[in-house]
Motif scaffolding. Structure first.
Motif, PDB file in Angstrom:
ATOM      1  N   LEU A  67       0.707  -1.035   0.523  1.00  0.00           N
ATOM      2  CA  LEU A  67      -0.146  -0.205   0.099  1.00  0.00           C
ATOM      3  C   LEU A  67       0.941   1.432  -0.144  1.00  0.00           C
ATOM      4  N   SER A  68       1.801   1.356   0.919  1.00  0.00           N
ATOM      5  CA  SER A  68       2.886   2.355   0.552  1.00  0.00           C
ATOM      6  C   SER A  68       3.242   2.724  -0.464  1.00  0.00           C
ATOM      7  N   ILE A  69       3.911   2.439  -0.978  1.00  0.00           N
ATOM      8  CA  ILE A  69       5.020   1.725  -2.256  1.00  0.00           C
ATOM      9  C   ILE A  69       3.312   2.248  -3.610  1.00  0.00           C
ATOM     10  N   LEU A  70       2.721   1.953  -2.903  1.00  0.00           N
ATOM     11  CA  LEU A  70       1.259   2.296  -4.281  1.00  0.00           C
ATOM     12  C   LEU A  70       1.354   3.551  -4.248  1.00  0.00           C
ATOM     13  N   LEU A  71       0.722   3.917  -3.203  1.00  0.00           N
ATOM     14  CA  LEU A  71       0.854   5.594  -3.026  1.00  0.00           C
ATOM     15  C   LEU A  71       1.760   6.507  -3.070  1.00  0.00           C
ATOM     16  N   GLU A  72       2.925   6.544  -2.723  1.00  0.00           N
ATOM     17  CA  GLU A  72       4.578   6.780  -3.463  1.00  0.00           C
ATOM     18  C   GLU A  72       4.266   7.072  -4.675  1.00  0.00           C
ATOM     19  N   HIS A  73       4.089   5.959  -5.701  1.00  0.00           N
ATOM     20  CA  HIS A  73       3.823   5.672  -6.898  1.00  0.00           C
ATOM     21  C   HIS A  73       2.844   6.290  -7.240  1.00  0.00           C
ATOM     22  N   GLY A  74       2.162   7.581  -6.808  1.00  0.00           N
ATOM     23  CA  GLY A  74       0.986   7.870  -7.240  1.00  0.00           C
ATOM     24  C   GLY A  74       0.102   7.111  -7.649  1.00  0.00           C
ATOM     25  N   LEU A  75      -0.276   4.996  -7.521  1.00  0.00           N
ATOM     26  CA  LEU A  75      -1.016   4.771  -7.959  1.00  0.00           C
ATOM     27  C   LEU A  75      -2.738   4.396  -6.733  1.00  0.00           C
ATOM     28  N   ALA A  76      -3.295   5.654  -6.680  1.00  0.00           N
ATOM     29  CA  ALA A  76      -4.199   5.408  -6.426  1.00  0.00           C
ATOM     30  C   ALA A  76      -5.545   4.339  -6.343  1.00  0.00           C
ATOM     31  N   SER A  77      -5.469   3.956  -6.975  1.00  0.00           N
ATOM     32  CA  SER A  77      -6.752   3.608  -7.812  1.00  0.00           C
ATOM     33  C   SER A  77      -6.605   1.523  -6.971  1.00  0.00           C
ATOM     34  N   GLU A  78      -4.624   1.384  -7.489  1.00  0.00           N
ATOM     35  CA  GLU A  78      -4.615   0.163  -6.423  1.00  0.00           C
ATOM     36  C   GLU A  78      -4.604   0.276  -5.422  1.00  0.00           C
ATOM     37  N   ALA A  79      -4.264   1.387  -5.306  1.00  0.00           N
ATOM     38  CA  ALA A  79      -3.611   1.578  -3.851  1.00  0.00           C
ATOM     39  C   ALA A  79      -5.118   1.304  -2.766  1.00  0.00           C
ATOM     40  N   ALA A  80      -6.253   2.074  -3.757  1.00  0.00           N
ATOM     41  CA  ALA A  80      -7.786   1.561  -2.524  1.00  0.00           C
ATOM     42  C   ALA A  80      -7.996  -0.026  -2.746  1.00  0.00           C
ATOM     43  N   ARG A  81      -7.618  -0.693  -3.953  1.00  0.00           N
ATOM     44  CA  ARG A  81      -8.057  -2.032  -3.385  1.00  0.00           C
ATOM     45  C   ARG A  81      -7.591  -2.766  -2.344  1.00  0.00           C
ATOM     46  N   VAL A  82      -5.944  -2.428  -2.313  1.00  0.00           N
ATOM     47  CA  VAL A  82      -4.656  -3.045  -1.919  1.00  0.00           C
ATOM     48  C   VAL A  82      -5.476  -2.904   0.247  1.00  0.00           C
ATOM     49  N   GLU A  83      -6.138  -1.540  -0.196  1.00  0.00           N
ATOM     50  CA  GLU A  83      -6.851  -0.779   1.025  1.00  0.00           C
ATOM     51  C   GLU A  83      -7.992  -1.650   1.263  1.00  0.00           C
ATOM     52  N   LEU A  84      -8.647  -1.724   0.473  1.00  0.00           N
ATOM     53  CA  LEU A  84     -10.025  -3.134   0.986  1.00  0.00           C
ATOM     54  C   LEU A  84      -9.538  -4.108   1.415  1.00  0.00           C
ATOM     55  N   LEU A  85      -8.491  -4.809   0.854  1.00  0.00           N
ATOM     56  CA  LEU A  85      -8.053  -5.925   1.709  1.00  0.00           C
ATOM     57  C   LEU A  85      -7.754  -5.817   3.095  1.00  0.00           C
ATOM     58  N   LEU A  86      -7.255  -5.240   3.483  1.00  0.00           N
ATOM     59  CA  LEU A  86      -6.450  -4.692   4.389  1.00  0.00           C
ATOM     60  C   LEU A  86      -7.633  -4.190   5.039  1.00  0.00           C
ATOM     61  N   ASN A  87      -8.434  -3.666   5.193  1.00  0.00           N
ATOM     62  CA  ASN A  87      -9.485  -3.647   5.631  1.00  0.00           C
ATOM     63  C   ASN A  87     -10.462  -5.131   6.297  1.00  0.00           C
ATOM     64  N   ALA A  88     -10.315  -5.780   5.753  1.00  0.00           N
ATOM     65  CA  ALA A  88     -11.498  -6.930   5.110  1.00  0.00           C
ATOM     66  C   ALA A  88     -10.302  -7.578   6.142  1.00  0.00           C
ATOM     67  N   ARG A  89      -9.650  -7.844   6.571  1.00  0.00           N
ATOM     68  CA  ARG A  89      -8.807  -8.398   7.376  1.00  0.00           C
ATOM     69  C   ARG A  89      -8.868  -8.236   8.384  1.00  0.00           C
ATOM     70  N   GLY A  90      -9.127  -6.967   9.177  1.00  0.00           N
ATOM     71  CA  GLY A  90      -8.558  -6.476  10.472  1.00  0.00           C
ATOM     72  C   GLY A  90      -7.441  -5.960  10.563  1.00  0.00           C
ATOM     73  N   PRO A  91      -6.965  -5.990  11.684  1.00  0.00           N
ATOM     74  CA  PRO A  91      -5.787  -4.950  12.502  1.00  0.00           C
ATOM     75  C   PRO A  91      -4.464  -6.010  12.559  1.00  0.00           C
ATOM     76  N   LEU A  92      -4.093  -5.571  11.999  1.00  0.00           N
ATOM     77  CA  LEU A  92      -2.011  -6.663  12.388  1.00  0.00           C
ATOM     78  C   LEU A  92      -2.268  -7.333  14.037  1.00  0.00           C
ATOM     79  N   PRO A  93      -1.403  -8.205  13.317  1.00  0.00           N
ATOM     80  CA  PRO A  93      -1.065  -9.256  15.239  1.00  0.00           C
ATOM     81  C   PRO A  93      -0.139  -8.077  16.138  1.00  0.00           C
ATOM     82  N   ALA A  94      -0.286  -7.987  17.553  1.00  0.00           N
ATOM     83  CA  ALA A  94       0.980  -7.846  17.864  1.00  0.00           C
ATOM     84  C   ALA A  94       2.396  -8.113  17.866  1.00  0.00           C
TER      85      ALA A  94
END
Length: 72
Positions: free
Chosen positions: A45-72
Motif C-alpha cells: 500500500l505504501s509503495i503504491l501510494l508513493e508512486h501515485g497509484l491511488a486506484s490500486e492502493a484503494a484496492r489493497v486498502e479494501l483487502l486490509l480493511n477486510a483482514r482487520g488489524p495487524l497482529p501484535a
C-alpha cells in the motif's frame, strides 16, 4: 505456491502468511522469506501510494480493511 510445491516439495506455510521470493545473482541464486500477509499488504500500500497509484492502493486498502488489524 502450486500443487507441486505443496504435494511434492512439501512446502507448507501458515494461513495468513505469504512466501515471498526473489532472484539474484548469487550462490545459491535467489532467496525466500515467509511474511505476515498484513505486513506485506501495508508495505505494498505504501509503495503504491508513493508512486501515485491511488486506484490500486484503494484496492489493497479494501483487502486490509477486510483482514482487520495487524497482529501484535
Amino acid at each position: 505456491m502450486d500443487e507441486y510445491d505443496v504435494q511434492v516439495e512439501g512446502i507448507h506455510i501458515q494461513v495468513g502468511s505469504l512466501l515471498v521470493y526473489g532472484f539474484a545473482i548469487a550462490l545459491p541464486p535467489g532467496w525466500e522469506v515467509v511474511v505476515d500477509e498484513g505486513v506485506y499488504l501495508h508495505v505494498l500500500l505504501s509503495i503504491l501510494l508513493e508512486h501515485g497509484l491511488a486506484s490500486e492502493a484503494a484496492r489493497v486498502e479494501l483487502l486490509l480493511n477486510a483482514r482487520g488489524p495487524l497482529p501484535a
